[in-house]
Design an enzyme around this catalytic site. Structure first.
Site, PDB file in Angstrom:
ATOM      1  N   CYS A   1      48.577  -6.028  27.958  1.00 24.26           N
ATOM      2  CA  CYS A   1      49.379  -5.860  29.163  1.00 24.26           C
ATOM      3  C   CYS A   1      50.780  -6.362  28.876  1.00 24.26           C
ATOM      4  O   CYS A   1      50.962  -7.312  28.118  1.00 24.26           O
ATOM      5  CB  CYS A   1      48.766  -6.648  30.316  1.00 24.26           C
TER       6      CYS A   1
ATOM      7  N   CYS B   1      52.101 -12.085  33.207  1.00 24.58           N
ATOM      8  CA  CYS B   1      51.788 -13.032  34.280  1.00 24.58           C
ATOM      9  C   CYS B   1      51.331 -14.336  33.611  1.00 24.58           C
ATOM     10  O   CYS B   1      50.512 -14.315  32.688  1.00 24.58           O
ATOM     11  CB  CYS B   1      50.694 -12.478  35.194  1.00 24.58           C
TER      12      CYS B   1
ATOM     13  N   CYS C   1      34.344  -2.746  36.231  1.00 24.04           N
ATOM     14  CA  CYS C   1      35.744  -3.150  36.155  1.00 24.04           C
ATOM     15  C   CYS C   1      36.316  -2.575  34.866  1.00 24.04           C
ATOM     16  O   CYS C   1      35.889  -2.948  33.775  1.00 24.04           O
ATOM     17  CB  CYS C   1      35.820  -4.675  36.164  1.00 24.04           C
TER      18      CYS C   1
ATOM     19  N   GLU D   1      38.055  -4.436  26.924  1.00 20.06           N
ATOM     20  CA  GLU D   1      36.871  -4.962  27.577  1.00 20.06           C
ATOM     21  C   GLU D   1      36.610  -4.257  28.902  1.00 20.06           C
ATOM     22  O   GLU D   1      37.539  -3.888  29.621  1.00 20.06           O
ATOM     23  CB  GLU D   1      37.016  -6.473  27.791  1.00 20.06           C
TER      24      GLU D   1
ATOM     25  N   CYS E   1      47.358 -15.409  33.192  1.00 20.46           N
ATOM     26  CA  CYS E   1      46.370 -14.375  32.845  1.00 20.46           C
ATOM     27  C   CYS E   1      46.139 -14.297  31.340  1.00 20.46           C
ATOM     28  O   CYS E   1      47.094 -14.290  30.549  1.00 20.46           O
ATOM     29  CB  CYS E   1      46.849 -13.026  33.364  1.00 20.46           C
TER      30      CYS E   1
HETATM   31  N1  SAH Z   1      47.629  -5.618  36.448  1.00 19.14           N
HETATM   32  C1  SAH Z   1      46.817  -5.403  37.613  1.00 19.14           C
HETATM   33  C2  SAH Z   1      45.359  -5.282  37.268  1.00 19.14           C
HETATM   34  C3  SAH Z   1      44.709  -6.575  36.807  1.00 19.14           C
HETATM   35  S1  SAH Z   1      43.583  -7.034  38.022  1.00 19.14           S
HETATM   36  C4  SAH Z   1      47.093  -6.473  38.643  1.00 19.14           C
HETATM   37  O1  SAH Z   1      47.863  -7.372  38.338  1.00 19.14           O
HETATM   38  O2  SAH Z   1      46.627  -6.379  39.762  1.00 19.14           O
HETATM   39  C5  SAH Z   1      43.108  -8.604  37.562  1.00 19.14           C
HETATM   40  C6  SAH Z   1      43.249  -9.583  38.717  1.00 19.14           C
HETATM   41  O3  SAH Z   1      42.888 -10.894  38.254  1.00 19.14           O
HETATM   42  C7  SAH Z   1      44.690  -9.677  39.199  1.00 19.14           C
HETATM   43  O4  SAH Z   1      44.743  -9.960  40.565  1.00 19.14           O
HETATM   44  C8  SAH Z   1      45.156 -10.867  38.402  1.00 19.14           C
HETATM   45  O5  SAH Z   1      46.334 -11.415  38.927  1.00 19.14           O
HETATM   46  C9  SAH Z   1      43.960 -11.783  38.494  1.00 19.14           C
HETATM   47  N2  SAH Z   1      43.958 -12.826  37.479  1.00 19.14           N
HETATM   48  C10 SAH Z   1      44.610 -12.832  36.304  1.00 19.14           C
HETATM   49  N3  SAH Z   1      44.361 -13.963  35.635  1.00 19.14           N
HETATM   50  C11 SAH Z   1      43.532 -14.688  36.393  1.00 19.14           C
HETATM   51  C12 SAH Z   1      42.883 -15.950  36.217  1.00 19.14           C
HETATM   52  N4  SAH Z   1      43.058 -16.649  35.117  1.00 19.14           N
HETATM   53  N5  SAH Z   1      42.069 -16.382  37.208  1.00 19.14           N
HETATM   54  C13 SAH Z   1      41.862 -15.623  38.298  1.00 19.14           C
HETATM   55  N6  SAH Z   1      42.435 -14.423  38.514  1.00 19.14           N
HETATM   56  C14 SAH Z   1      43.260 -13.964  37.568  1.00 19.14           C
END
Ligand code: SAH
Length: 363
Positions: A113, A117, A106, A93, A120
């Site tokens: 991934c 986390c 973006c 996406e 996410c």
């Molecule tokens: N792997 C990288 C790039 C992903 S960026 C990183 O971790 O930075 C995507 C951003 O959205 C990251 O800051 C991630 O932690 C955040 N994110 C992930 N799931 C989310 C959610 N459900 N709500 C809000 N932010 C989220």
């Protein structure tokens, strides 16, 4: 016939090497970059200043293979989310976020991934593979074409954030090649300020990036104590907060004009107390920083809740009072599941849960 090489995604030096290998002058790489990335031409026969025999050689030996649009959703706030299909059938996406003074794309860096986390959506898809440089820069190329078709003027994409699916620093070489193309004046010509790479904190790769290609850096911090961060971002078990912040200091290398963006997802009752806010101020005291508070976007099957607005506001006030530049990120595209952490695509998971876990640390 030998396999054709995909020239999409080769940065300027790789293209020069390719052309020299064909026995022609390296300046053709410059002409070629302009055709592909500035004029959007992918048919070699239209690249009229390359010379007929070179054009013929290219059409025999090379190709420009792009991802394909497999779906598009448009939010009521104008945000667009595309599903792009790759050659092997996996889908990723890409999201375009229009604002008054800019258009931000973006982009994804991996199919799925591996970091797992816990809040996410991408993590829930599992991990399939790294994207190739062509598949990363291909998202920019194709988005530009689709936005032009939709009536946008020239150069609708003014900013790129590597904040889509995947951890960009675990796909280092392809990501750096793609970034070089984003920055190259003969290609997209974006300034370093307008390209932001977001990482969960792959410390050794942050040091490499500082040397190879110091674009703007965003760090997904999300917690100020290791035990909480271990839970949210399992990679923390490998690179805990103090090591991560040291890497941030090295990244800036005393350049007073630059700052690191710290992303902090607001999770009800987990990381959102006033104590956490004060601790955040102390942790970042000597790092030129801005803090982006991200209201948690709900994800099906994930049990966290977003902190209430009053709690987010109070947290922000506290961090601001500590002297840190802080904003609450406006949620965009939530109605089409295009907001932070909601990207999922269609991924063929190749990892077992335990393998993914091991990547995150020692648990
Ligand atoms: N792997 C990288 C790039 C992903 S960026 C990183 O971790 O930075 C995507 C951003 O959205 C990251 O800051 C991630 O932690 C955040 N994110 C992930 N799931 C989310 C959610 N459900 N709500 C809000 N932010 C989220």
């Amino acid at each position: 016939m030998p396999q054709q090489i995909n020239l999409l995604g080769l940065d300027r030096s790789a293209l020069q090497e390719y052309f020299v290998g064909l026995g022609v002058k390296e300046f053709h790489a410059r002409q070629f970059l302009k055709w592909v990335y500035q004029r959007g031409v992918t048919d070699f026969s239209q690249m009229t200043d390359l010379g007929l025999s070179l054009r013929q050689t290219l059409s025999e030996r090379a190709m420009l293979a792009l991802p394909e649009k497999a779906g598009e959703q448009i939010s009521k706030d104008g945000t667009r989310k595309w599903l792009f299909r790759l050659e092997d059938g996996n889908c990723i996406e890409t999201v375009f976020i229009p604002e008054d003074d800019r258009g931000t794309l973006c982009v994804s860096s991996q199919v799925g991934c591996a970091l797992n986390c816990t809040f996410c959506a991408t993590a829930r898809q599992g991990f399939s593979r790294n994207l190739q440089a062509s598949e990363i820069i291909g998202q920019l190329w194709l988005a530009g074409r689709l936005l032009a078709d939709a009536g946008y003027g020239p150069r609708p994409v003014t900013n790129v954030v590597l904040m889509g699916m995947g951890e960009p620093l675990l796909n280092y070489d392809a990501v750096v090649s793609a970034i070089r193309l984003m920055l190259d004046d003969l290609s997209f010509g974006l300034s370093r300020r307008r390209v932001t790479l977001s990482t969960a904190g792959v410390v050794p790769a942050m040091d490499r990036l500082a040397k190879d290609c110091p674009v703007s850096l965003a760090v997904s911090l999300h917690a100020v104590e290791d035990d909480i961060r271990d839970q949210l971002v399992p990679l923390n078990r490998k690179y805990p907060i103090d090591q991560l912040l040291d890497a941030c200091r090295r990244f800036l290398n005393n350049d007073s004009r630059r700052r690191i963006t710290f992303e902090y997802v607001m999770l009800d009752g987990i990381n959102d107390s006033t104590d956490h806010a004060r601790k955040l101020v102390r942790l970042l005291r000597d790092i030129p920083a801005k803090v982006n508070l991200i209201p948690f976007n709900s994800v099906e099957g994930i049990a966290y809740d977003c902190s209430p607005k009053v709690v987010i506001d109070r947290f922000r006030e506290e961090v601001l009072a500590g002297g840190l530049m802080t904003i609450t990120r406006r949620t965009r595209g939530a109605d089409i599941a295009a907001a932070c952490g909601q990207l999922a695509g269609k991924v063929r998971d190749r990892t077992s849960r335990s393998a993914r876990y091991a990547l995150g640390g020692n648990g």
